[in-house]
Design an enzyme around this catalytic site. Structure first.
Site, PDB file in Angstrom:
ATOM      1  N   CYS A 297       0.831  -1.209   0.000  1.00  0.00           N
ATOM      2  CA  CYS A 297       0.000   0.000   0.000  1.00  0.00           C
ATOM      3  C   CYS A 297       0.865   1.258   0.000  1.00  0.00           C
ATOM      4  O   CYS A 297       0.506   2.267  -0.593  1.00  0.00           O
ATOM      5  CB  CYS A 297      -0.933   0.010   1.196  1.00  0.00           C
ATOM      6  SG  CYS A 297      -2.398  -1.002   0.924  1.00  0.00           S
ATOM      7  N   CYS A 455      13.977   5.536  -6.241  1.00  0.00           N
ATOM      8  CA  CYS A 455      12.522   5.484  -6.079  1.00  0.00           C
ATOM      9  C   CYS A 455      12.184   6.356  -4.882  1.00  0.00           C
ATOM     10  O   CYS A 455      12.816   7.386  -4.669  1.00  0.00           O
ATOM     11  CB  CYS A 455      12.028   4.041  -5.926  1.00  0.00           C
ATOM     12  SG  CYS A 455      12.590   3.218  -4.434  1.00  0.00           S
TER      13      CYS A 455
END
Ligand code: ZN
Length: 497
Positions: A297, A455
């Protein structure tokens, strides 16, 4: 033609579609034409030997094709095939009302409701299905919540309001601002404090007549059986595969029902896994997906209200189990799609070869679940404190800053996050190639350049570095700590998320 329903995590590989169509045939031929049309989907559905991965199930209508004729099952015109992957969350066993255990019933007889409690629970008491008997069972009952996060928040609040006498919570996390979008048990004033502390205060404010036990420790193979033993029902509100399998196995070994819920973006799943009455989580998904294949998530995002819906389903099931009313969600997998506002239900069957609840079980004690899943129980991307991996060469953000200042000679910086993350914040020197697109965009990269990959926190980019090295790129480095480290150490004006 037949319709194939694509679950959210796999939609990026079919151009974002919820449904695609294929010629009628067998399950085998339909899936073959699907991966032929969408080659990127193949490695998510099949292993190198061409076998369907065991964390992916295929349903024809509401039946698992394994319980029909497997891959030979005919898929007639107009039929619907669904792909359902697993997504990234003491006393005598169960004194539940279902058991008709005389001793337990006797114990419940001693429970009394005070006048204040009778006033509080009056809307329960006037319903024949609950009544005084049911409310006493709730007061004598106990639920252990694994996690006080998205699912645990609404579940705990409703269980407390309903009068479940003892609520245990296992959680050792602290409240962060990004939790508040969905973890409604915590408020702004709790940011930075232990989740356990704010959850406990909120629950006792909702209902001072209950007891709340807090366990501020990670759930492990060492403490799970001890912690679970004292509760009637376990509610799984975890967000990672190692803990899910641990919760399942501990529940099976103790004979307790495991009220399961999981969420991803707009989709949720719920079920009650109870080996004594039906299948367990391993019957549904014998193995976890390989690390990195299913985003978390923290990586994929989640609609804030989604865990509310699923967590409340979990609370409902726990209350029904304790009160001994209704039809539990045993042997059924509830799927919820918030975007379509649609609930679907699939049948689950016990796997006779299940390693923990089958006839010839091979698992008799808790195992090392991080090793089993090949991933840590704490999602490094959610903490923003990604640990270094020895097999991944790294560059620090300060080194990167100096390289960028020098114009990045002989090197290229790739950002493997998603476009919407790029929109929040990005480094002007970077080029966006989302991790999922990397396999099809290798042509944009040069073998002679040094490739620096970043990232959000360094976890996804580490996967990308390993992938690029497998693909023959030799000079690849991971930016340690990702854009979060950059914001911390180089440019504090950058928004973090
Ligand atoms: Zn099983």
């Amino acid at each position: 033609m037949v319709t194939i329903r694509i679950p959210t995590p796999l939609r990026p590989y079919v151009g974002g579609s919820k449904e695609v169509t294929a010629e009628a045939g067998t399950v085998d031929s339909v899936l073959a034409s699907l991966v032929y049309r969408y080659p990127d989907l193949k490695r998510h559905l099949f292993n190198d030997a061409g076998k369907l991965r065991s964390f992916v199930n295929v349903y024809l209508g509401d039946e698992d094709v394994r319980h029909l004729q497997g891959f030979e099952t005919p898929v007639p015109d107009g039929a619907q095939l669904s792909i359902v992957p697993s997504v990234a969350g003491g006393r005598p066993t169960i004194a539940l009302a279902h058991e008709h255990d005389d001793e337990a019933e006797g114990a419940r007889e001693e429970v009394r409701l005070s006048n204040a409690e009778i006033r509080r629970y009056s809307r329960h008491l006037i319903m024949p299905e609950v009544g005084m008997q049911g409310q006493k069972k709730l007061k004598a009952g106990s639920v252990l919540l694994v996690g006080a996060g998205g699912l645990g928040s609404p579940a705990a609040m409703y269980l407390a309001a309903a009068g479940v006498g003892r609520i245990g919570i296992v959680d050792f996390d602290t409240v962060s601002e990004s939790n508040l979008q969905r973890q409604i048990i915590h408020g702004q004033s709790a940011v930075g404090k232990p989740k356990l502390e704010s959850a406990k205060a909120r629950l006792l404010d909702i209902n001072p007549f209950i007891r709340v036990d807090g366990f501020e420790e990670p759930l492990t193979s060492q403490n799970a059986l001890r912690l679970f033993a004292d509760y009637d029902v376990i509610v799984d509100g975890t967000d990672n595969f190692p803990t899910r399998y641990l919760v399942n196995d501990a529940c099976v070994l103790l004979g307790k029902p495991n009220v399961y819920g999981s969420i991803f973006r707009f989709e949720g799943q719920a079920s009650v896994f109870w080996a004594a009455r039906g299948p367990c989580y391993r019957c549904l998904y014998p193995e976890p997906p390989p690390p990195g294949l299913v985003p978390s998530c923290a990586e994929g995002g989640v609609l804030g209200v989604l865990p509310g819906v699923i967590g409340v389903i979990q609370a409902t099931e726990a209350i029904k189990l304790i009160a001994g009313i209704g039809e539990p969600l045993v042997g059924r997998l509830m799927l919820y799609d918030a975007l379509d506002m649609r609930f679907r239900e699939l049948k689950l069957r016990k796997d006779p070869d299940c390693p923990i609840c089958g006839a010839h079980r091979t698992i008799h004690a808790l195992i090392d679940y991080e090793a089993f899943c090949g991933m840590p129980a704490i999602d490094p991307d959610s903490t923003g404190q990604s640990a270094s991996r020895p097999d991944v060469p790294e560059i620090t953000v300060t080194e990167l800053r100096d390289r960028i200042a020098a114009g990045l000679p002989g090197a290229i910086l790739i950002d493997v996050r998603e476009p919407q993350e790029w929109e929040i914040a990005h480094l002007p020197a970077a080029r966006l190639i989302p991790k999922g697109e990397l396999p099809s965009r290798l042509g944009e990269l040069s073998q002679t350049d040094e490739i620096l990959v970043h990232c959000r926190s360094g976890a996804r980019s580490a996967d990308a570095v390993l992938f690029l090295r497998q693909m023959g790129f030799k000079k690849v480095k991971n930016v340690k700590g990702g854009i979060l480290a950059w914001a911390r150490e180089v440019d504090p004006s950058l928004p973090v998320y």
